[in-house]
Scaffold this motif. Structure first.
Motif, mmCIF file in Angstrom:
data_model
loop_
_atom_site.group_PDB
_atom_site.id
_atom_site.type_symbol
_atom_site.label_atom_id
_atom_site.label_comp_id
_atom_site.label_asym_id
_atom_site.label_seq_id
_atom_site.Cartn_x
_atom_site.Cartn_y
_atom_site.Cartn_z
ATOM 1 N N GLY A 146 4.926 5.643 -5.036
ATOM 2 C CA GLY A 146 5.536 5.279 -6.325
ATOM 3 C C GLY A 146 6.827 4.507 -6.098
ATOM 4 O O GLY A 146 7.475 4.627 -5.050
ATOM 5 N N ASP A 147 7.242 3.726 -7.102
ATOM 6 C CA ASP A 147 8.385 2.828 -6.860
ATOM 7 C C ASP A 147 9.731 3.521 -7.024
ATOM 8 O O ASP A 147 10.784 2.908 -6.875
ATOM 9 C CB ASP A 147 8.284 1.585 -7.760
ATOM 10 C CG ASP A 147 8.039 1.949 -9.191
ATOM 11 O OD1 ASP A 147 8.089 3.157 -9.506
ATOM 12 O OD2 ASP A 147 7.779 1.033 -9.996
ATOM 13 N N PRO A 156 0.817 -1.216 0.000
ATOM 14 C CA PRO A 156 0.000 0.000 0.000
ATOM 15 C C PRO A 156 0.855 1.272 0.000
ATOM 16 O O PRO A 156 0.431 2.306 -0.508
ATOM 17 C CB PRO A 156 -0.834 -0.136 1.281
ATOM 18 C CG PRO A 156 -0.096 -1.088 2.146
ATOM 19 C CD PRO A 156 0.620 -2.020 1.221
ATOM 20 N N VAL A 157 2.059 1.196 0.596
ATOM 21 C CA VAL A 157 2.927 2.387 0.648
ATOM 22 C C VAL A 157 3.451 2.696 -0.758
ATOM 23 O O VAL A 157 3.403 3.837 -1.225
ATOM 24 C CB VAL A 157 4.103 2.161 1.614
ATOM 25 C CG1 VAL A 157 4.928 3.431 1.746
ATOM 26 C CG2 VAL A 157 3.575 1.725 2.979
ATOM 27 N N LEU A 158 3.924 1.657 -1.434
ATOM 28 C CA LEU A 158 4.442 1.829 -2.798
ATOM 29 C C LEU A 158 3.356 2.413 -3.706
ATOM 30 O O LEU A 158 3.625 3.268 -4.553
ATOM 31 C CB LEU A 158 4.899 0.486 -3.362
ATOM 32 C CG LEU A 158 6.374 0.110 -3.130
ATOM 33 C CD1 LEU A 158 6.719 -1.138 -3.916
ATOM 34 C CD2 LEU A 158 7.302 1.257 -3.519
ATOM 35 N N ALA A 159 2.121 1.950 -3.494
ATOM 36 C CA ALA A 159 1.023 2.423 -4.330
ATOM 37 C C ALA A 159 0.841 3.924 -4.172
ATOM 38 O O ALA A 159 0.401 4.600 -5.096
ATOM 39 C CB ALA A 159 -0.266 1.685 -3.970
ATOM 40 N N THR A 188 11.481 8.726 2.225
ATOM 41 C CA THR A 188 10.092 9.058 1.877
ATOM 42 C C THR A 188 9.193 7.871 2.158
ATOM 43 O O THR A 188 8.099 7.991 2.725
ATOM 44 C CB THR A 188 9.980 9.409 0.386
ATOM 45 O OG1 THR A 188 11.157 10.069 -0.018
ATOM 46 C CG2 THR A 188 8.759 10.254 0.123
ATOM 47 N N TYR A 189 9.669 6.691 1.740
ATOM 48 C CA TYR A 189 8.902 5.464 1.916
ATOM 49 C C TYR A 189 8.603 5.237 3.394
ATOM 50 O O TYR A 189 7.464 4.979 3.789
ATOM 51 C CB TYR A 189 9.689 4.287 1.334
ATOM 52 C CG TYR A 189 8.996 2.949 1.483
ATOM 53 C CD1 TYR A 189 8.146 2.489 0.470
ATOM 54 C CD2 TYR A 189 9.179 2.163 2.609
ATOM 55 C CE1 TYR A 189 7.500 1.275 0.601
ATOM 56 C CE2 TYR A 189 8.534 0.953 2.753
ATOM 57 C CZ TYR A 189 7.694 0.506 1.746
ATOM 58 O OH TYR A 189 7.048 -0.688 1.875
ATOM 59 N N GLU A 190 9.671 5.358 4.229
ATOM 60 C CA GLU A 190 9.534 5.124 5.673
ATOM 61 C C GLU A 190 8.543 6.120 6.280
ATOM 62 O O GLU A 190 7.671 5.754 7.067
ATOM 63 C CB GLU A 190 10.910 5.308 6.350
ATOM 64 C CG GLU A 190 11.492 4.126 7.121
ATOM 65 C CD GLU A 190 10.600 2.912 7.317
ATOM 66 O OE1 GLU A 190 9.902 2.878 8.345
ATOM 67 O OE2 GLU A 190 10.575 1.994 6.461
ATOM 68 N N ALA A 191 8.695 7.389 5.875
ATOM 69 C CA ALA A 191 7.828 8.444 6.418
ATOM 70 C C ALA A 191 6.367 8.149 6.083
ATOM 71 O O ALA A 191 5.478 8.257 6.941
ATOM 72 C CB ALA A 191 8.251 9.806 5.844
#
Lengths: 273, 337
Positions: free
Chosen positions: B42-43, B36-39, B49-52
């Motif tokens: 974005g990849d 859900p985070v990647l969605a 950014t991902y962690e946040a």
């Protein structure tokens, strides 16, 4: 002239092994009296009642040399004409009120329906006669009972409702097919009393179908003993113990009696028949 | 049980069932191999950014906390954003669900209107040719796939005979001309007195709804027939004959009346089936309903939309089931006791 005249009545059902005759050449006359028909299960007594009412559905077949009710030939009578007789001039009380009353129609409307389908009366008259019929079968609070559903009354009361439903049109012929065998012994007497009263007061001809020898012999004017689809003996009231036919004697001998002690009841000796 | 207690009991089981439904959609959302985070990010997003985003979405909380938060959001009508449409899922569903509802409702009306009388007549003429014909129709409703019937229907009635409108809910030039009130085009066009739109919408809906109705009919007729046969062998049918009741009344008053309450459950079940099972028909007819929405969302890995649509379908299914069950209890004097 007798009310019902039957000569050589036969009821046949097809089976895998060819046609099976369940009623074989029955003949009798019925006046305004109480006629008992006794016999073991499968002797054809219920089929006789249903054949007279015209209730044998295909593939069953009914034939007779004479089948006359009140001067009307019932053989090959069209269904519409037969329907006008059923419920109005001839009626039948079925065995078990648990199954023979419609579970989702209130008792009142079920009784009134018998009058409604035969026309003639107004709604108000039908209701009055329905309440009268319930009173006649000794229901104390007819207005309340009329509002109940069949599952809300006891077996004895259900059977009285059944009788009320079938006598409300004051039929000339009443066939009672084991009217008390689903009831407690204590209620049986009451139901028979009610029937007896109706026969006497309204002059009905009554055919009581039963396997209860004692009851029938005490209660009926005349008894026909059936065995394997045929009448084997005719006995007048109270003469049951003078029966001649080996089958009847066998039946009588196998009745338990309260004033004797037997370890084993004799069973019917079928090889002698 | 007294009435208020029975009602309370009913609401409680309803609530528990919905909670179970929520648990299932929640777990699906955690089990599927879609991040859900990647969605969202974005990849090509950096690890920071991902962690946040992951922390912000509360995905580091214990599962039970996440579940409670999910239930709370759903209760408030928040089903998240759809990645593919860029709108709130609840907003999308409010738009697509009426289209499905309209088609399924018309379908069930057709199914009941034809299926019940067919079942009754089949039972009344058991073994005769009418009965055989109705049984063959019932079997066909079981065996023929919906998409095939839809395609054949389109080829015959749209492409060749031009009797009905083609794919979609309404002719293109009328699209958006009807002010949405209920979301049901037939009703909205009547309210707006736009008869041209009404005709167009009717010509578009009639074929898919009839096909859905055919499947409902097959099931309803079969069940009606077997219920009726059971009734007709009952002793109180003999009683009615003894009373001299005509055959037509025996059929409808004495045999049908005890079963129509049972039929409510059957009808409810097939209505729910039409609402959730219209995916094939909606795809064939490009019907902008929930089935179509769900298919698109699945193909785009749009998880919020998939879960939202699943939830709505599940809720409708449970609602109709429980509703018809309650109605049956209320109407049948034997169950009422």
């Amino acid at each position: 002239m007798s009310l019902l005249s039957v000569k050589n009545l036969r009821v046949t059902f097809p089976s895998d092994h060819g046609p099976v005759e369940v009623v074989r050449g029955l003949s009798f006359d019925l006046g305004r009296e109480r006629l008992g028909i006794v016999g073991e299960s499968g002797s054809g007594k219920s089929m006789t009642g249903r054949a007279i009412m015209g209730l044998i559905a295909t593939p069953g077949q009914v034939t007779a040399d004479v089948l006359t009710f009140d001067g009307v030939d019932l053989r090959d009578l069209p269904e519409t004409a037969l329907r006008k007789l059923r419920g109005a001039r001839m009626s039948m009380i079925l065995q078990d009120p648990k199954f023979s009353l419609n579970p989702v129609i209130r008792i009142g409307p079920q009784i009134e329906e018998a009058m409604a389908v035969h026309g003639a009366l107004t709604k108000r008259q039908r209701r009055a006669r329905m309440l009268d019929a319930l009173t006649a079968v000794r229901i104390d609070d007819p207005a309340r009972v009329a509002r109940l559903y069949p599952h809300e009354v006891s077996g004895g009361m259900g059977q009285r409702v059944m009788i009320a439903m079938m006598v409300v049109m004051e039929p000339a012929l009443m066939i009672a097919d084991e009217p008390t065998s689903a009831l407690d012994v204590s209620v049986r007497g009451q139901v028979l009393d009610i029937l007896d009263d109706l026969v006497k007061r309204r002059g009905m001809g009554l055919m009581l179908i039963s396997h209860d020898l004692n009851m029938v012999s005490r209660w009926c004017d005349r008894i026909l003993v059936m065995f394997q689809g045929a009448i084997v003996e005719e006995i007048s009231a109270g003469q049951l113990y003078k029966a001649q036919h080996p089958y009847t004697r066998g039946l009588v001998a196998s009745l338990p009696r309260i004033d004797e002690s037997r370890d084993r009841l004799p069973v019917l000796d079928r090889t002698a028949l | 049980m007294t009435r208020p207690i029975a009602a309370l009991n009913f609401l409680l089981t309803l609530a528990v069932t919905f909670l179970g439904l929520l648990a299932i959609t929640f777990l699906i959302g955690r089990v599927v191999p879609i991040d859900p985070v990647l969605a969202v990010v974005g990849d090509r997003a950096s690890t920071e950014t991902y962690e946040a985003a992951r922390l912000q979405m509360g995905l580091d909380d214990p599962l039970i906390v996440q579940f409670v938060r999910y239930v709370w959001q759903v209760v408030q009508g928040d089903l998240g954003m759809s990645v593919s449409t860029g709108r709130a899922v609840s907003e999308d569903l409010a738009r697509v669900f009426p289209a499905t509802l309209e088609m399924a409702t018309l379908g069930i009306i057709i199914g009941v209107g034809f299926g019940v009388p067919m079942g009754v007549f089949a039972a009344a003429r058991q073994g005769k040719w009418v009965d055989q014909l109705i049984r063959v129709i019932g079997l066909a409703g079981y065996a023929i796939p919906a998409f095939w019937l839809g395609l054949v229907g389109l080829v015959i009635f749209y492409a060749n005979l031009r009797w009905v409108g083609g794919p979609g809910r309404i002719d293109l030039f009328l699209d958006g001309m009807v002010e949405p009130r209920s979301g049901l085009l037939l009703i909205d066009s009547v309210i707006g007195r736009n008869w041209e739109a009404f005709r167009s919408a009717l010509s578009h809906i009639i074929l898919p709804a009839t096909i859905l109705g055919f499947f409902a009919l097959a099931y309803i007729a079969r069940m009606t027939r077997s219920f009726m046969l059971e009734q007709l062998s009952q002793e109180y049918i003999t009683t009615a004959r003894v009373k001299g009741v005509p055959e037509r009344l025996i059929l409808w008053r004495h045999a049908f009346r005890p079963i129509w309450m049972q039929l409510i459950t059957v009808i409810g079940l097939s209505y729910a089936g039409l609402l959730e099972g219209s995916v094939m028909i909606e795809t064939v007819f490009s019907w902008p309903g929930i089935g179509n929405y769900l298919t698109t969302a699945l193909l785009n890995a749009d998880m919020n939309a998939v879960l939202g649509a699943t939830l709505v379908i599940g809720a409708v299914f449970v609602g109709i089931n429980k509703g018809s069950d309650a109605l049956y209890r209320l109407l049948d004097p034997r169950a009422r006791a």
